[in-house]
Design an enzyme around this catalytic site. Structure first.
Site, PDB file in Angstrom:
ATOM      1  N   ASP A  84      41.251  40.915  40.844  1.00 27.56           N
ATOM      2  CA  ASP A  84      41.841  40.079  39.794  1.00 27.56           C
ATOM      3  C   ASP A  84      40.918  38.898  39.487  1.00 27.56           C
ATOM      4  O   ASP A  84      40.466  38.704  38.365  1.00 27.56           O
ATOM      5  CB  ASP A  84      43.228  39.592  40.256  1.00 27.56           C
ATOM      6  CG  ASP A  84      43.945  38.787  39.173  1.00 27.56           C
ATOM      7  OD1 ASP A  84      43.494  38.787  38.014  1.00 27.56           O
ATOM      8  OD2 ASP A  84      44.965  38.151  39.487  1.00 27.56           O
ATOM      9  N   ASN A  95      42.240  45.961  45.149  1.00 22.46           N
ATOM     10  CA  ASN A  95      42.761  45.071  44.110  1.00 22.46           C
ATOM     11  C   ASN A  95      41.719  44.034  43.695  1.00 22.46           C
ATOM     12  O   ASN A  95      41.168  43.329  44.555  1.00 22.46           O
ATOM     13  CB  ASN A  95      43.990  44.320  44.628  1.00 22.46           C
ATOM     14  CG  ASN A  95      45.190  45.221  44.800  1.00 22.46           C
ATOM     15  OD1 ASN A  95      45.102  46.442  44.637  1.00 22.46           O
ATOM     16  ND2 ASN A  95      46.322  44.622  45.105  1.00 22.46           N
ATOM     17  N   SER A 144      38.314  40.491  45.445  1.00 27.01           N
ATOM     18  CA  SER A 144      37.277  40.061  44.516  1.00 27.01           C
ATOM     19  C   SER A 144      36.081  39.553  45.307  1.00 27.01           C
ATOM     20  O   SER A 144      36.215  39.100  46.436  1.00 27.01           O
ATOM     21  CB  SER A 144      37.803  38.960  43.592  1.00 27.01           C
ATOM     22  OG  SER A 144      38.589  39.523  42.562  1.00 27.01           O
ATOM     23  N   ASP A 164      52.455  44.520  40.900  1.00 24.82           N
ATOM     24  CA  ASP A 164      51.739  43.860  41.988  1.00 24.82           C
ATOM     25  C   ASP A 164      52.660  42.813  42.626  1.00 24.82           C
ATOM     26  O   ASP A 164      53.242  41.986  41.922  1.00 24.82           O
ATOM     27  CB  ASP A 164      50.492  43.187  41.393  1.00 24.82           C
ATOM     28  CG  ASP A 164      49.513  42.716  42.434  1.00 24.82           C
ATOM     29  OD1 ASP A 164      49.545  43.225  43.566  1.00 24.82           O
ATOM     30  OD2 ASP A 164      48.687  41.835  42.099  1.00 24.82           O
TER      31      ASP A 164
HETATM   32 ZN   LIG Z   1      47.644  40.748  46.326  1.00 24.76          ZN
END
Ligand SMILES: [Zn+2]
Length: 312
Positions: free
Chosen positions: A259, A257, A217, A83
């Site tokens: 996280d 993505n 997110s 990443d």
């Molecule tokens: Zn990123």
């Protein structure tokens, strides 16, 4: 099944109207939580390591943890992805040490430099059977060592995408359409809105080409509440509404993505455990609660956001 690249996964995701979750890994319990959820729901998954994760855990540990997950869940297609690779050298190092996918993030550099560095990475990676993600446009927010002020963030310019992809030869493209890194994406009361019109224009210019969304997110408020009810002090943390991500996943977006949400889940589980069991001091007890939250969040994402359940 060994580790795979994302090539086949993205092809199926594109035509199938879903996306593959790319979850950040930093330690064993996070890898376990993510891959157990993926195995139970028969979903392919991308495990990605940032520069910060490689510094924290050491790249060798991360690769071996992912190899363990592949051995324990042989039916699950698993991609090991870098990443935000900051330069060619970092990407090369990952290509040479078992990653099946790398991101070169030169989005903060001028267009021509972004093309040159991304092409260099793509040429090296492709010689070694590894695929490459690059980025055009910049996201705001803070992610490990990547920090961009909101006023420096820019939406991706659809006029640039064809030339960029053609000249670099990259396999997927991260674009900026209003997502943001970190837990403090927006203030409470704000109404975050993804620029799905830019996404539509990009995918019109790049038919069949996989698009990636970073900083996706949603900052689930139930976990923020648990954290704050158990001694935490997170203020006004808010993320991207899940229905907008689901909409993006139906189209050209093949990789999303996530996280921050896993960090919140891990923290909520551990804080709650400490608060409810002040006499406990065995790390297996409290980290297990964090891991259970990570698993529950990944299950939720696979079902409600990504749409990748049963897509093995
Ligand atoms: Zn990123």
């Amino acid at each position: 099944m060994a580790l795979v690249t994302s090539t086949e996964l993205f092809k199926k995701a594109y035509t199938g109207g879903y996306a593959i979750g790319a979850f950040n890994i930093n330690n064993m319990e996070i890898v376990q939580g993510i891959t157990e959820a993926a195995a139970e729901l028969k979903s392919p998954v991308i495990l990605q390591a940032s520069k910060g994760a490689r510094k924290y855990a050491n790249s060798v540990y991360l690769v071996k943890l992912v190899e363990a997950a592949v051995e324990l869940h042989p039916e699950v297609p698993i991609v090991l992805h870098l990443d935000h690779g900051p330069d060619f050298e970092t990407c090369k190092d990952c290509v040479d040490h078992g990653f099946t996918s790398v991101m070169i993030d030169y989005s903060g550099h001028p267009f021509e430099e972004n093309i040159a560095e991304s092409r260099k990475v793509a040429e090296y990676a492709h010689e070694h059977g590894v695929v490459v993600e690059a980025e055009l446009g910049t996201l705001s927010g803070v992610e490990d060592e990547v920090s961009v002020e909101a006023d420096k963030a820019m939406y991706t310019d659809p006029d640039q995408v064809e030339e960029f992809v053609k000249r670099t030869g990259v396999d997927s493209l991260a674009i900026a359409i209003g997502t943001s890194h970190g837990a403090y994406k927006f203030k409470l009361g704000q109404n975050p809105k993804l620029r799905l019109d830019i996404l539509a224009e990009v995918s019109r210019r790049l038919p069949g080409f996989p698009i990636v969304l970073h900083g996706s997110s949603s900052v689930p408020q139930e976990y923020v509440k648990i954290i704050n009810a158990n001694g935490g002090a997170l203020k006004d943390a808010i993320g991207i509404p899940e229905d907008q991500l689901r909409e993006a996943a139906k189209g050209a977006v093949c990789k999303i993505n996530i996280d921050t949400d896993l960090r919140l889940g891990m923290t909520a589980g551990i804080r709650q455990h400490f608060n409810e069991h002040p006499d406990h001091f065995d790390p297996r007890q409290y980290i297990a609660d964090g891991r259970a939250n990570v698993k529950a969040i990944v299950e939720h994402k696979i079902r409600e956001v990504l749409g990748s359940e049963g897509k093995i």
